[in-house]
Write an enzyme that holds these catalytic residues in place. Structure first.
Site, mmCIF file in Angstrom:
data_model
loop_
_atom_site.group_PDB
_atom_site.id
_atom_site.type_symbol
_atom_site.label_atom_id
_atom_site.label_comp_id
_atom_site.label_asym_id
_atom_site.label_seq_id
_atom_site.Cartn_x
_atom_site.Cartn_y
_atom_site.Cartn_z
ATOM 1 N N GLU A 83 0.828 -1.200 0.000
ATOM 2 C CA GLU A 83 0.000 0.000 0.000
ATOM 3 C C GLU A 83 0.867 1.255 0.000
ATOM 4 O O GLU A 83 1.974 1.257 0.551
ATOM 5 C CB GLU A 83 -0.938 0.023 1.218
ATOM 6 C CG GLU A 83 -2.066 -0.992 1.093
ATOM 7 C CD GLU A 83 -3.095 -0.892 2.219
ATOM 8 O OE1 GLU A 83 -4.284 -1.098 1.932
ATOM 9 O OE2 GLU A 83 -2.712 -0.639 3.368
ATOM 10 N N CYS A 97 3.519 8.579 1.010
ATOM 11 C CA CYS A 97 3.964 7.671 2.055
ATOM 12 C C CYS A 97 4.126 6.313 1.387
ATOM 13 O O CYS A 97 3.155 5.735 0.909
ATOM 14 C CB CYS A 97 2.912 7.633 3.160
ATOM 15 S SG CYS A 97 3.335 6.486 4.468
ATOM 16 N N CYS A 104 5.423 -6.539 7.537
ATOM 17 C CA CYS A 104 6.562 -6.106 8.344
ATOM 18 C C CYS A 104 6.895 -7.227 9.318
ATOM 19 O O CYS A 104 6.000 -7.810 9.925
ATOM 20 C CB CYS A 104 6.213 -4.836 9.118
ATOM 21 S SG CYS A 104 7.594 -4.161 10.080
ATOM 22 N N CYS A 108 5.288 -4.519 16.297
ATOM 23 C CA CYS A 108 4.881 -3.428 17.193
ATOM 24 C C CYS A 108 3.385 -3.610 17.495
ATOM 25 O O CYS A 108 2.579 -3.816 16.586
ATOM 26 C CB CYS A 108 5.138 -2.080 16.538
ATOM 27 S SG CYS A 108 6.886 -1.795 16.158
ATOM 28 N N CYS A 111 0.457 -1.404 15.773
ATOM 29 C CA CYS A 111 0.521 -1.157 14.324
ATOM 30 C C CYS A 111 -0.158 -2.286 13.554
ATOM 31 O O CYS A 111 0.162 -3.460 13.751
ATOM 32 C CB CYS A 111 1.981 -1.018 13.898
ATOM 33 S SG CYS A 111 2.165 -0.706 12.129
ATOM 34 N N SER A 201 10.990 6.141 15.492
ATOM 35 C CA SER A 201 9.754 5.816 16.207
ATOM 36 C C SER A 201 10.135 5.419 17.620
ATOM 37 O O SER A 201 10.644 4.330 17.850
ATOM 38 C CB SER A 201 9.027 4.664 15.504
ATOM 39 O OG SER A 201 8.568 5.092 14.243
ATOM 40 N N CYS A 319 -1.300 6.674 9.633
ATOM 41 C CA CYS A 319 -0.144 5.988 10.208
ATOM 42 C C CYS A 319 -0.576 4.750 10.965
ATOM 43 O O CYS A 319 -1.469 4.811 11.804
ATOM 44 C CB CYS A 319 0.586 6.874 11.211
ATOM 45 S SG CYS A 319 1.174 8.409 10.566
#
Ligand code: SAH
Length: 335
Positions: A83, A97, A104, A108, A111, A201, A319
């Site tokens: 995406e 972005c 990933c 986290c 997320c 982050s 985000c």
């Protein structure tokens, strides 16, 4: 387009060395097909159209937010979802972005991307094709590697893509790479990275809390990450941008703000407080009042702090929300 395949096909056809550059320049300026590349011989244009797909990504769907933000879902040739998001601002800024990985591998807790299955690193061409998709619609001038994935785990491809972004209209000074604190990547950015912006982050200054929120902190503890960032700052003389997600009752108290101020040197870091965007995780965002109070505490300690404007929440483009979940044609999904 797959720029390696392009080189290979041009070489096989014994084309002069400048052809690859010509093709790339057309693509970078928003051309939609080989046909438009009028300084290439017709025969070559036809040959390339048959041999080198114009994009390495197949668009699956586009979603448009009420605030003008647009999210695109793509599929790679091997069926991986990717995406990318275009944010349109009133001052004319057009900020992309982009994703560096499909999914990933880091998990986290807050997320959505971390909750979906990890696919693989994207190639430089697959990263660039996200940008070109939007460039074909309109000029773009900013980019952040804040989509799916951890860019510093795929740094070769990310740097190769960065090198070409200026051709697309995005200067290094308008390019940002965001990391969870992947130390080998930060070290390499300090050594040889282009003059792009580096963002960390951070989310919790306390090691135990940070490990709870971001398991990667067990591998690369914050104190070592901050040492690497300080070194980056010293060598490159560039600020490091800290992203701090505001989670209600978790990391947003006055005490947490003081802890954060204790570990951040105001000469090195600028803090961006991020309102939480809902995912399937059991977190709640901090209230606006809590965010404002947190910011004031940081500022009282001499830190520069801003609050991020949330964009594209209604299409799960904000985000932390990228999980390719609305796709029916793709293999992974947060479910
Ligand atoms: N892996 C890199 C690049 C992704 S950037 C990194 O983590 O920095 C994505 C940014 O969105 C990160 O700062 C991440 O912490 C933040 N984010 C993740 N989940 C979020 C959520 N639910 N709401 C708001 N921001 C979130």
């Amino acid at each position: 387009m797959d720029l390696l395949l392009l080189d290979e096909r041009l070489a096989a056809g014994e084309q002069p060395g400048f052809r690859a550059r010509q093709v790339w320049e057309w693509a970078a300026r928003g051309a939609g097909s080989y046909e438009e590349m009028t300084n290439l011989p017709l025969e070559l244009r036809e040959q390339l159209a048959g041999e080198v797909p114009f994009s390495s990504l197949t668009p699956v769907r586009d979603a448009l937010s009420s605030d003008g933000t647009e999210k695109a879902l793509f599929e790679t040739h091997d069926g991986r979802p990717v995406e990318a998001v275009l944010m349109r601002y009133r001052d004319g800024r057009r900020s992309l972005c982009v994703s560096s990985q499909s999914g990933c591998p880091l998990t986290c807790t807050f997320c959505a991307t971390g909750a979906m299955r990890f696919g693989r690193n994207l190639t430089a061409s697959e990263i660039l094709d996200q940008a070109l998709h939007f460039r074909r619609k309109e000029p773009v001038n900013h980019a952040v590697f804040m989509g799916m994935g951890e860019p510093l785990m795929n740094l070769d491809a990310v740097l190769a893509a960065c090198e070409r972004l200026p051709d697309v209209g995005i200067a290094h000074s308008h390019t940002g790479i965001s990391t969870v604190g992947w130390i080998p990547g930060i070290d390499r950015m300090a050594e040889e990275g282009p003059p792009v912006r580096l963002a960390l982050s951070l989310h919790a200054a306390d090691e135990a809390l940070r490990s709870e929120l971001m398991p990667v902190n067990d591998r690369y503890p914050l104190r070592d990450v901050l040492a690497a960032c300080r070194d980056y700052h010293e060598r490159r003389n560039k600020d490091v941008f800290v992203e701090y997600l505001m989670l209600g009752g978790v990391n947003d108290s006055a005490e947490r703000a003081e802890e954060l101020a204790d570990v951040l040197d105001p000469r090195v870091y600028k803090v961006n407080l991020i309102p939480y965007n809902p995912t399937d995780a059991a977190f709640e965002g901090s209230t606006p009042a809590a965010i404002a109070a947190f910011r004031e505490r940081l500022e009282a300690r001499g830190l520069r702090a801003t609050v991020r404007l949330t964009r594209g929440q209604d299409i799960a483009a904000a985000c932390g929300q990228l999980a390719a979940r609305s796709a029916d044609a793709v293999t992974a999904g947060a479910g």
